[in-house]
Design an enzyme around this catalytic site. Sequence first.
Site, mmCIF file in Angstrom:
data_model
loop_
_atom_site.group_PDB
_atom_site.id
_atom_site.type_symbol
_atom_site.label_atom_id
_atom_site.label_comp_id
_atom_site.label_asym_id
_atom_site.label_seq_id
_atom_site.Cartn_x
_atom_site.Cartn_y
_atom_site.Cartn_z
ATOM 1 N N PRO A 2 48.764 33.801 44.744
ATOM 2 C CA PRO A 2 48.729 34.107 46.179
ATOM 3 C C PRO A 2 48.871 35.596 46.437
ATOM 4 O O PRO A 2 49.661 36.281 45.773
ATOM 5 C CB PRO A 2 49.936 33.343 46.733
ATOM 6 C CG PRO A 2 50.191 32.266 45.733
ATOM 7 C CD PRO A 2 49.805 32.832 44.401
ATOM 8 N N CYS A 3 48.096 36.098 47.398
ATOM 9 C CA CYS A 3 48.113 37.542 47.660
ATOM 10 C C CYS A 3 49.009 37.919 48.832
ATOM 11 O O CYS A 3 49.217 39.095 49.091
ATOM 12 C CB CYS A 3 46.689 38.045 47.926
ATOM 13 S SG CYS A 3 45.936 37.386 49.433
ATOM 14 N N GLN A 4 49.562 36.925 49.562
ATOM 15 C CA GLN A 4 50.336 37.270 50.756
ATOM 16 C C GLN A 4 51.525 38.159 50.444
ATOM 17 O O GLN A 4 51.920 38.995 51.247
ATOM 18 C CB GLN A 4 50.817 35.986 51.463
ATOM 19 C CG GLN A 4 49.707 35.182 52.083
ATOM 20 C CD GLN A 4 49.143 34.153 51.105
ATOM 21 O OE1 GLN A 4 49.344 34.251 49.899
ATOM 22 N NE2 GLN A 4 48.450 33.162 51.643
ATOM 23 N N MET A 39 51.598 40.533 48.437
ATOM 24 C CA MET A 39 51.151 41.909 48.178
ATOM 25 C C MET A 39 50.352 42.480 49.337
ATOM 26 O O MET A 39 50.058 43.660 49.360
ATOM 27 C CB MET A 39 50.288 41.950 46.915
ATOM 28 C CG MET A 39 51.066 41.818 45.647
ATOM 29 S SD MET A 39 49.984 41.609 44.226
ATOM 30 C CE MET A 39 49.816 39.836 44.171
ATOM 31 N N SER A 40 49.947 41.638 50.270
ATOM 32 C CA SER A 40 49.036 42.079 51.310
ATOM 33 C C SER A 40 49.687 43.110 52.216
ATOM 34 O O SER A 40 50.853 43.003 52.580
ATOM 35 C CB SER A 40 48.585 40.882 52.155
ATOM 36 O OG SER A 40 47.757 41.299 53.204
#
Length: 357
Positions: free
Chosen positions: A82-84, A86-87
């Site tokens: 999941p990228c959340q 790092m977003s």
Amino acid sequence: MIKKRLNGISLFSSCGIGETYFKEAGIDILVANELLEKRANLYKAIYPEATVVCGDISNEDVFNKIISACPKKIDFLLASPPCQGMSIAGKNRCQKSMESDERNYLITYIVKAIKKTNPDYILIENVPMLLKLKIKYKGKFKTILDILKYEFAEEYKVESDVVDSSNYGVPQTRLRAIIKINRIGTTWDWPKENENKTTVEAVIGSLPSLEAGEKSDIKWHFARPHSANNILWMKNTPTGKTAFSNPVFFPQKSDGTRITGYESCYRRIRWDVPAPTITIRNDCIASQRNVHPGRLLSDGTYSDARALTPLELMLLNSLPTDWNIPDDTPELLIRQCIGESIPPLMLKEIVGGIKNG
């Protein structure tokens, strides 16, 4: 070119959009893991031959189920954590806050899975911030690349790059960090970039025009309803422009005062270039750059005052016109999965650099 078929495992799979062209590329994903049940069920429907383990990979029982479901020989591992965590979209996150976000430590379970399955080829992808992020690992703060090289440098070649999907035939600009890892003695080349980019016009320009709330006879080509004000503002917004620039029909509150926001909002995309990055809120006119380009009408307004249809999003994400999802798949689930996916044509080009057999 992959000559001998590879057995693969997919972690953080969502519904498997990135894997769409893997079979024709020579990779068979046999085991997949996804946290969210709706997405895991959609994965099962698209890839009935795969074993799908639904659950949190950081749970020991779930992790063991994933590994137990694998055949003795795994050749390829794909991981899209999941990228959340790092977003930085919509907010400025400091390094300290990202270091403390538990989602950013899911990379450690990828390391564990690599050690357990011992594949020849590993592909990890995420937002570009992946390559800058530092997390605490074995008592020291390390980048993800530092961790992977620390654990695997003696056995594997570890390489990384930030790539743009529009350079690989995808009609969408989307930057992704790619980490490709291959066993020493094997060959995995980076793909060559295409000189000519695929435009929005080339892939959705021939589809029937639709206004908000209208449907066509083409599967998945239907327009969401929007408020009368949103329609009015966008009808008066030219191709590639934002409604914030309209002299009269600009976004405004009920008392007539201007709504303030980013210039990327209430914006039509352009016909003559690849689409901008598709976001998870691609159903909303007020969100970022997801309004149909439209065409100038005889009365001076513009057609298609609405968000892109599911079919348009599929095509702009390089999915095939016959993408084999169930007819009853919820529209918002499709939109969310596409908004968080990696364009599959780009992944096909990247894995095509594997030379085996």
